[in-house]
Scaffold this active site. Structure first.
Site, mmCIF file in Angstrom:
data_model
loop_
_atom_site.group_PDB
_atom_site.id
_atom_site.type_symbol
_atom_site.label_atom_id
_atom_site.label_comp_id
_atom_site.label_asym_id
_atom_site.label_seq_id
_atom_site.Cartn_x
_atom_site.Cartn_y
_atom_site.Cartn_z
ATOM 1 N N GLU A 229 0.842 -1.196 0.000
ATOM 2 C CA GLU A 229 0.000 0.000 0.000
ATOM 3 C C GLU A 229 0.882 1.252 0.000
ATOM 4 O OE1 GLU A 229 -2.191 1.315 3.443
ATOM 5 O OE2 GLU A 229 -0.934 0.144 4.795
ATOM 6 N N LYS B 120 -9.687 2.009 -0.223
ATOM 7 C CA LYS B 120 -9.882 1.462 1.128
ATOM 8 C C LYS B 120 -11.158 2.026 1.732
ATOM 9 C CE LYS B 120 -7.416 0.723 5.493
ATOM 10 N NZ LYS B 120 -6.165 0.994 6.240
ATOM 11 N N CYS C 209 -4.461 -3.137 3.905
ATOM 12 C CA CYS C 209 -3.959 -3.175 5.284
ATOM 13 C C CYS C 209 -5.029 -3.621 6.287
ATOM 14 C CB CYS C 209 -3.387 -1.806 5.655
ATOM 15 S SG CYS C 209 -2.323 -1.847 7.138
#
Length: 507
Positions: A260, A321, A370
């Site tokens: 990321e 995200k 993540c």
């Protein structure tokens, strides 16, 4: 006071031992034994005392399991140590309130039999875990079920998921506690313990794979190993971006995956010539790439994203995200002053929306950025059946914020549970460590050493099909587990008031 003096240090030790049951040690039997200690400690206690004991256990568990947050706050965020350490302790204390309330509920139920005691504890424990996982955006780090990514309870993952496993472990712990410290006036429930021990072994009697192979995809997972304190150093950015281009172009997989935010500069601020050079090998030929960057602008906000580049779609695929980390990625109301103490770039981000997979050959890839790795309920719709169902899960992360010890192994352990729950392989591309491949059985088949710059070249077998857990989670979310938890508590209360309880002569 004498009993309080024994139980407080005992439960502090028990909570710390509970953390030892997770990665990197993975002493899973210790998870059940530690929770059994808590179950024994609240048995027969008044609600207020039970709440205190639950809080003590939870605080020791979570403070020892989340201490690495201090690294991000102090070493990389610039927060003074005298504020960072209490901040971690305050977070652990706040999260421990869930367990405190759960143990007060156990005491309020006043169970009068071993079965009712075990049901009350199991239901209350599950309520606390679900509340921590979902309320206030959720923070389910080291939820109890993760300790069983190895061991006999792992076989339950495709049926009931991580929180269901945690509930079964709580049932075992409460039953063990009742055997060692029986309810007043009741015998030791050895038969109940034997029945509880059989439950985890049921999937092992008839192991079943609910998914089938979709072939293999050759992948290259990049680990640039850029130190977090230097990632945004203006004097290093140009050199690091040049090194990334060399590493990306040298990779030979059909799909190349970066961590990321591998680009320290948001996409809209990049030199267009650099972006075109970086992605040129994937706009023609038969290869593709997933590249971590920030998309957006100063007006609309920035989204922690993954850009997919392929000959068919150019760089038109993006995934943003959606599940953001409080304080690190969005600012809760009233806490701007606290976040401003940490000098973290892009600390207040916008949420992404897209769930569609990125297609490479016969494989459909579902990105997870993540922290999203912890929320299986968010990805359940992506791992069911149908033409858009993902065959491979791809987690891109940058754990350099938190150092090396414990956090990398724990996050990899969470990936193993996701793979078990959905019987999908899960690959990880990280900046400094835990770059790895987990197969659909939850086994780590390849991993790069931490704090090394390298590329992991692997052949990953995709899978299609839906596990029972994926089916009911996609249809109803976690609500069935909430119902089970409440039913256990209500059954314990009903047993307390049951009219068939033994009466005296003439009664």
């Amino acid at each position: 006071m004498k009993r309080l003096g024994f139980w407080t240090p005992a439960l502090l030790a028990g909570g710390a031992l509970h953390t030892a049951s997770f990665a990197p040690l993975e002493w899973w039997p210790l998870q059940i034994l530690a929770v059994a200690l808590l179950a024994a400690g609240v048995q027969g206690a008044a609600p207020r005392l039970a709440a205190w004991r639950g809080f003590v256990f939870g605080f020791a568990w979570l403070s020892s399991g989340l201490w690495w947050l201090y690294i991000s706050m102090h070493e990389y965020g610039g927060m003074p140590a005298l504020l960072a350490a209490p901040a971690v302790a305050l977070l652990a204390a706040a999260l421990s309130l869930y367990l405190a309330g759960a143990m007060a509920l156990v005491a309020w139920c006043r169970p009068t039999s071993p079965t009712a005691t075990a049901l009350a504890f199991t239901g209350a424990w599950l309520l606390a875990e679900l509340a921590r996982a979902q309320w206030l955006t959720g923070f389910p780090w080291i939820a109890s079920g993760y300790a069983h990514s190895s061991g006999p309870l792992a076989g339950l993952a495709p049926w009931i998921g991580v929180y269901g496993i945690g509930a079964v472990a709580a049932l075992l712990a409460a039953t063990l506690a009742a055997c060692l410290r029986p309810v007043a006036g009741a015998g030791r429930p050895w038969a109940l313990l034997a029945l509880a021990l059989l439950l985890p072994g049921l999937p092992a009697l008839a192991p079943r794979e609910f998914t089938v192979s979709t072939g293999t995809l050759h992948m290259s997972l990049l680990q640039p190993n850029v130190p977090q304190d230097l990632k945004f150093d203006p004097d290093r950015i140009a050199a690091d971006m040049a090194a990334l281009q060399v590493q990306l172009h040298a990779a030979r997989g059909q799909l190349v995956v970066t961590p990321e935010s591998v680009l320290p500069v948001p996409r809209d601020r990049l030199d267009e010539g650099y972006w075109q050079q970086l992605t040129a090998p994937f706009r023609a030929g038969g290869r593709a790439a997933l590249i971590g960057t920030f998309l957006g602008n100063d007006n609309d906000g920035y989204v922690n994203s993954v850009v997919g580049v392929s000959p068919a779609g150019g760089d038109g695929y993006t995934y943003g995200k959606r599940h953001l980390l409080p304080f690190g990625e969005f600012v809760p109301p009233g806490f701007r002053w606290f976040v401003d103490l940490m000098q973290i770039p892009l600390g207040d981000q916008a949420r992404g929306h897209r769930e569609a997979p990125f297609t490479v050959g016969a494989q459909r890839l579902r990105p997870l950025v993540c922290y999203e790795n912890l929320f299986g309920e968010d990805m359940a719709a992506s791992v069911g059946e149908g033409p858009q169902a993902a065959t491979i899960l791809v987690n891109v992360s940058n754990l350099a914020w938190f150092g090396r010890w414990m956090v990398q192994d724990q996050d990899l352990q969470f990936s193993r549970l996701r793979a078990l729950e959905f019987q999908r392989p899960l690959v990880r591309a990280t900046n400094t460590g835990s770059t790895a491949v987990v197969d659909h059985r939850g086994v780590v088949t390849a991993r790069l050493p931490a704090e090394t710059q390298a590329t992991l070249d692997v052949a990953v077998e995709g899978r299609r099909g839906a596990t029972p857990y994926a089916r009911w989670l996609g249809a109803a979310g976690l609500w069935p587990l909430w119902a089970v938890a409440l039913a256990c508590v209500m059954a314990a209360v009903a047993a307390r008031a049951a009219p068939w309880r033994r009466r005296g002569p003439g009664g």
